[in-house]
Design an enzyme around this catalytic site. Structure first.
Site, PDB file in Angstrom:
ATOM      1  N   TYR A   1     -15.290   0.498   8.603  1.00 44.95           N
ATOM      2  CA  TYR A   1     -13.838   0.696   8.778  1.00 44.95           C
ATOM      3  C   TYR A   1     -13.445   0.465  10.246  1.00 44.95           C
ATOM      4  CZ  TYR A   1      -9.507   3.527   8.895  1.00 44.95           C
ATOM      5  OH  TYR A   1      -8.224   3.988   9.072  1.00 44.95           O
TER       6      TYR A   1
ATOM      7  N   ASP B   1       2.276  -1.791  -4.452  1.00 47.99           N
ATOM      8  CA  ASP B   1       0.863  -1.374  -4.490  1.00 47.99           C
ATOM      9  C   ASP B   1       0.196  -2.106  -5.652  1.00 47.99           C
ATOM     10  OD1 ASP B   1      -0.393   1.495  -3.037  1.00 47.99           O
ATOM     11  OD2 ASP B   1      -1.607   0.305  -4.439  1.00 47.99           O
ATOM     12  N   ILE B   2      -1.124  -1.941  -5.726  1.00 47.70           N
ATOM     13  CA  ILE B   2      -1.877  -2.710  -6.731  1.00 47.70           C
ATOM     14  C   ILE B   2      -1.687  -2.151  -8.136  1.00 47.70           C
ATOM     15  CG2 ILE B   2      -4.006  -1.370  -6.529  1.00 47.70           C
ATOM     16  CD1 ILE B   2      -5.466  -4.180  -6.569  1.00 47.70           C
TER      17      ILE B   2
ATOM     18  N   GLY C   1       0.840  -1.200   0.000  1.00 47.01           N
ATOM     19  CA  GLY C   1       0.000   0.000   0.000  1.00 47.01           C
ATOM     20  C   GLY C   1       0.869   1.242   0.000  1.00 47.01           C
TER      21      GLY C   1
ATOM     22  N   GLY D   1      -0.367   4.991  -1.103  1.00 44.20           N
ATOM     23  CA  GLY D   1      -1.426   5.691  -0.367  1.00 44.20           C
ATOM     24  C   GLY D   1      -0.919   6.904   0.378  1.00 44.20           C
ATOM     25  N   GLN D   2      -1.847   7.567   1.128  1.00 47.53           N
ATOM     26  CA  GLN D   2      -1.479   8.809   1.836  1.00 47.53           C
ATOM     27  C   GLN D   2      -0.347   8.564   2.827  1.00 47.53           C
ATOM     28  OE1 GLN D   2      -4.225  10.226   4.827  1.00 47.53           O
ATOM     29  NE2 GLN D   2      -3.481  12.325   4.706  1.00 47.53           N
TER      30      GLN D   2
ATOM     31  N   LYS E   1     -11.082  -2.440  11.851  1.00 50.39           N
ATOM     32  CA  LYS E   1      -9.874  -2.091  12.604  1.00 50.39           C
ATOM     33  C   LYS E   1      -9.937  -2.689  14.016  1.00 50.39           C
ATOM     34  CE  LYS E   1      -7.475   0.077   9.543  1.00 50.39           C
ATOM     35  NZ  LYS E   1      -6.204  -0.534   9.066  1.00 50.39           N
TER      36      LYS E   1
ATOM     37  N   ASP F   1      -1.386  -7.232  -5.421  1.00 53.16           N
ATOM     38  CA  ASP F   1      -2.680  -7.019  -4.767  1.00 53.16           C
ATOM     39  C   ASP F   1      -2.523  -7.456  -3.311  1.00 53.16           C
ATOM     40  OD1 ASP F   1      -6.118  -7.788  -5.624  1.00 53.16           O
ATOM     41  OD2 ASP F   1      -5.230  -7.461  -3.641  1.00 53.16           O
TER      42      ASP F   1
HETATM   43  C1  VAH Z   1     -10.363   8.286   7.908  1.00 56.22           C
HETATM   44  N1  VAH Z   1      -8.158   9.298   7.783  1.00 56.22           N
HETATM   45  O1  VAH Z   1     -10.825   9.417   7.908  1.00 56.22           O
HETATM   46  C2  VAH Z   1      -8.884   8.127   8.256  1.00 56.22           C
HETATM   47  C3  VAH Z   1      -8.672   7.996   9.759  1.00 56.22           C
HETATM   48  C4  VAH Z   1      -9.314   8.765  12.064  1.00 56.22           C
HETATM   49  C5  VAH Z   1      -9.549   8.881  10.595  1.00 56.22           C
HETATM   50  O2  VAH Z   1      -8.737   6.683  10.173  1.00 56.22           O
HETATM   51  O3  VAH Z   1     -11.018   7.293   7.641  1.00 56.22           O
END
Ligand code: VAH
Length: 316
Positions: free
Chosen positions: A143, A37-38, A11, A14-15, A147, A53
């Site tokens: 998300y 990265d992909i 990855g 990414g940011q 996590k 991937d």
């Molecule tokens: C998001 N930048 O906005 C991420 C982060 C706490 C936010 O995990 O999904």
């Protein structure tokens, strides 16, 4: 397994990945950090790149073998706003990629693993101010659920199999070297680009939406410091709370106005407002400070000053 530290960042485009690869290469040498990265990178690479991937176990294993990798930083994931649009794929990507890397470590093919968590593991029932390391965590986003589950799997693999996996609950991250993607806190990056280009920005989060944030250089330094800490100092094997500074949109707008006096901020909250409302306002990161010496270097003003100086260069 090679005695030299050989790192794979999955990855890497990414940011976080973009700046993490740069930080790791500066510290450990370009050739010892493989970016992956992909899709092919858009920017010139200073070191090896291998396309893969994050859900392709064989592909990752081939890279580990070819480059004699012994540490993996797994950053590939769908973030909060994007994950709400495709819960099934978000769960699949965020979890399958983690299992692949945890299994490689369990099989003795990796010495150390880094996996990012987020303050998104906390939910509406979590104490919102100075949120403790150990507290109620009932996430209300896909998300956040992924996590939180991932944190528990990291702790399980560490306890049951001795896997040295380490993790940080990142707040919203702000940087100028890479574009954010699909996050709820991304308004705090877009505001700079819009202020410089158009002199105004319409925030998708409302006034008063205070969230924990951090400047990317602090986040990268914390990540590498955690990975380099002696294993017996890493006591939290789910994930560490980490904090920089908290602010609401109107507060960062006032700081941006110091640099762009004619700047105007408007507010048009969208679906991301509900996600932001479910998260803490500030975080207690005393465990990270006590266990491995974490201390932020940037506050809101210093971050805005550095973001503005650099983006005015990049965007002119
Ligand atoms: C998001 N930048 O906005 C991420 C982060 C706490 C936010 O995990 O999904």
């Amino acid at each position: 397994m090679s005695q030299t530290k050989r790192i794979l960042v999955i990855g890497s485009s990414g940011q976080i990945g973009t700046e993490l690869v740069e930080g790791l290469r500066a510290r450990f040498g370009n050739e010892n950090v493989v970016a992956s990265d992909i899709k092919e990178p858009q920017v010139k690479q200073e070191g090896p790149f291998a396309m893969v991937d994050a859900m392709d176990r064989r592909g990752i294993e081939r890279i580990v073998e070819k480059y004699e990798i012994n540490e993996v930083y797994l950053l590939a994931a769908l973030l909060s706003a994007t994950a709400e649009k495709d819960p099934a794929f978000a769960w699949k990507l965020n979890m399958e990629s983690l299992f692949i890397v945890l299994e490689l470590a369990r099989e003795g093919k990796l010495k150390k693993v880094y996996w990012p968590s987020s303050i998104a593991v906390f939910g509406p029932t979590t104490p919102k101010d100075n949120t403790p390391q150990h507290t109620i965590a009932e996430p209300s986003t896909v998300y956040g659920i992924s996590k939180q589950a991932g944190e528990q799997w990291c702790a399980y693999y560490c306890k049951r199999y001795g896997v040295d996996v380490r993790s940080i609950r990142y707040p919203g991250l702000i940087g100028w070297k890479s574009a954010p993607g699909g996050g709820t806190t991304d308004y705090a990056v877009h505001i700079f680009h819009e202020a410089i280009k158009n002199g105004s920005y319409t925030s998708f989060l409302d006034r008063g939406t205070t969230l924990p944030m951090m400047y990317m250089p602090d986040a990268i330094r914390a990540t590498i410091d955690l990975m380099e800490a002696p294993a017996d100092q890493v006591k939290e094997r789910t994930s560490y709370n980490l904090a920089g500074f908290s602010f609401a949109p109107e507060q960062i707008a006032a700081e941006v106005k110091r640099h762009v006096p004619a700047f105007t901020m408007n507010y048009a909250p969208d679906s991301r407002q509900a996600i932001a409302n479910s998260w803490p306002r500030s975080i207690d990161d005393s465990a990270a400070r006590a266990d491995w010496g974490w201390k932020p270097k940037y506050d809101l003003k210093a971050m805005v000053d550095e973001m503005m100086v650099n983006l005015k260069q990049v965007l002119k």
